[in-house]
Structures are given as C-alpha cells and as structure tokens.
Design an enzyme around this catalytic site. Structure first.
Site, mmCIF file in Angstrom:
data_model
loop_
_atom_site.group_PDB
_atom_site.id
_atom_site.type_symbol
_atom_site.label_atom_id
_atom_site.label_comp_id
_atom_site.label_asym_id
_atom_site.label_seq_id
_atom_site.Cartn_x
_atom_site.Cartn_y
_atom_site.Cartn_z
ATOM 1 C CD GLU A 66 -2.822 -1.268 0.120
ATOM 2 O OE1 GLU A 66 -2.972 -0.273 -0.613
ATOM 3 O OE2 GLU A 66 -3.414 -2.349 -0.070
ATOM 4 C CB CYS B 246 -5.843 -3.219 6.224
ATOM 5 S SG CYS B 246 -6.035 -4.963 6.633
ATOM 6 C CG HIS C 121 -4.179 -5.319 1.814
ATOM 7 N ND1 HIS C 121 -4.598 -4.024 1.669
ATOM 8 C CD2 HIS C 121 -4.930 -5.852 2.824
ATOM 9 C CE1 HIS C 121 -5.559 -3.781 2.567
ATOM 10 N NE2 HIS C 121 -5.777 -4.867 3.269
HETATM 11 N N1 PCA Z 1 -8.114 -7.148 6.307
HETATM 12 C C1 PCA Z 1 -9.062 -6.084 6.567
HETATM 13 C C2 PCA Z 1 -8.967 -5.850 8.052
HETATM 14 C C3 PCA Z 1 -8.223 -7.010 8.615
HETATM 15 C C4 PCA Z 1 -7.654 -7.683 7.455
HETATM 16 O O1 PCA Z 1 -6.858 -8.629 7.481
HETATM 17 C C5 PCA Z 1 -8.768 -4.854 5.718
HETATM 18 O O2 PCA Z 1 -8.318 -4.993 4.578
HETATM 19 O O3 PCA Z 1 -9.002 -3.736 6.165
#
Ligand code: PCA
Length: 200
Positions: free
Chosen positions: A74, A137, A157
């Site tokens: 990100e 996240c 991610h």
């Molecule tokens: N993914 C979610 C919150 C926790 C996770 O593992 C997200 O992308 O915000």
C-alpha cells in the site's frame, strides 16, 4: 527491531492469511510479531502501545485482501473508516475519520520500489496499490504514520489462501509458502535498507 503486525479472522472468514503467514515467520531477535484484533477500538489502543513498548526501527503491517490476485504494497493510508462489515466488536463504522482533525492521508515510508524489485527478482509477483480500503488495514497504516511519524512504516495486503478461495467462487489466491517467501523477502529488504539507510 522491526514490528510486524497481522490481523485475526474477521467478517465470517475461517482464517486470516496474514495470521497464517505471520505465525509461521522464523522467530528472530530482530522482529517482533503482534496480533491486532480486527476492531477499530483495539487497533487504536494496541498499535500505539506496541510502538511505545518496542520502539521499532520500522513497522510492517500485514492484512488480508480478498479479491487481490497478488500481494500489494500500500502506498497510502487515508483518514477514513467506512465499511458495511462489522468489526470484531460487532461495531459498524460508516464515514468516520480515523483521527478527528488529522491529515487527510499519509504515504507509506517503507522503500516500496526496493521491496517490489527484490520480490520480483526472486520470481514472485507483487504490486503497488493506491488504496488500502477503508477498514482496519487502512486504519492501521494511517495510525502507524500518525502515531510515529519518524518510524518508517507500511502495509502489505495479502491475497486469500487457496483453501479460503475454495469457499467462494472466482476468487484469486496464492499458496501459503509463496506468501511466506514474499513476506520474508520484504523483511530482509527492510533490514538491509535500515542498515544502509539509502533512500529510494
Ligand atoms: N483485512 C481487513 C482488516 C483485517 C484484514 O486482514 C482490511 O483490509 O481492512
């Protein structure tokens, strides 16, 4: 010391790939691994507490992103929580700032290009992403940068695991071992970068 955070399962998922990966990382003195609860109020309490306790040189957040076909670094965390999915305290947050009066966004301060090159060089896929979403996240990335502006921080991610994708249709996934390798290369790259302190 690098602080690595991951999330517990949420939203009816049987697992969270970030938990599966983080709990299999080799234990070493240079990395502190902590589980964040996928709930707004826990993230805002736990994260600053660990940063104060551990005083890390860098922070890497890990989380699950259903629908993504490859791991994505990100670039940016925005000052917004907005989701129809209840968090793990069964609270739903709509159109809320993460920090009232806080800046609109923070950029990741990890050496993203360097990580990208290192992972691809080892024959594994990874991409940059312009949105960490608007759930926990994104909240974690925003708060890492907000509560510790001087500590390099970023968020990776991860796609679903094959067993998770098998519970639904037309959803991309990536094998656990490959995801583990991506995270290990990411940590190695950050460690080397911290040593040399050359900026990309
Ligand atoms: N993914 C979610 C919150 C926790 C996770 O593992 C997200 O992308 O915000």
């Amino acid at each position: 010391m690098i602080l690595v955070t991951y999330f517990d399962p949420f939203g009816g998922h049987i697992a969270n790939v970030s938990q599966e990966v983080a709990t299999r990382l080799p234990r070493c003195d240079d990395v502190a691994i902590r589980e964040l609860r996928t709930a707004r109020r826990d993230v805002e309490k736990q994260l600053p507490q660990w940063i104060a306790e551990i005083e890390p040189n860098a922070i890497l957040g890990l989380g699950q992103a259903q629908g993504r076909s490859v791991p994505t670094l990100e670039r940016i965390g925005i000052n917004l929580i907005d989701s129809q999915t209840p968090d793990n305290r069964q609270e739903i947050h709509r159109d809320d700032p993460i920090v009232f009066g806080g800046p609109s966004a923070y950029f990741s301060t990890l050496p993203l290009r360097r990580i990208l090159d290192a992972v691809r060089h080892q024959g594994l896929p990874i991409d940059l992403s312009l949105s960490a979403g608007s759930f926990m996240c994104n909240q974690a990335l925003y708060l890492m940068r907000h509560s510790a502006p001087d500590i390099p921080a970023g968020f990776l991610h991860l796609p679903l695991l094959p067993a998770q994708a098998a519970q639904t249709s037309h959803t991309p996934s990536m094998a656990l071992n490959d995801q583990l390798t991506v995270v290990r290369i990411t940590l190695d790259t950050i460690t080397t970068w911290l040593r040399t302190r050359q900026h990309v």
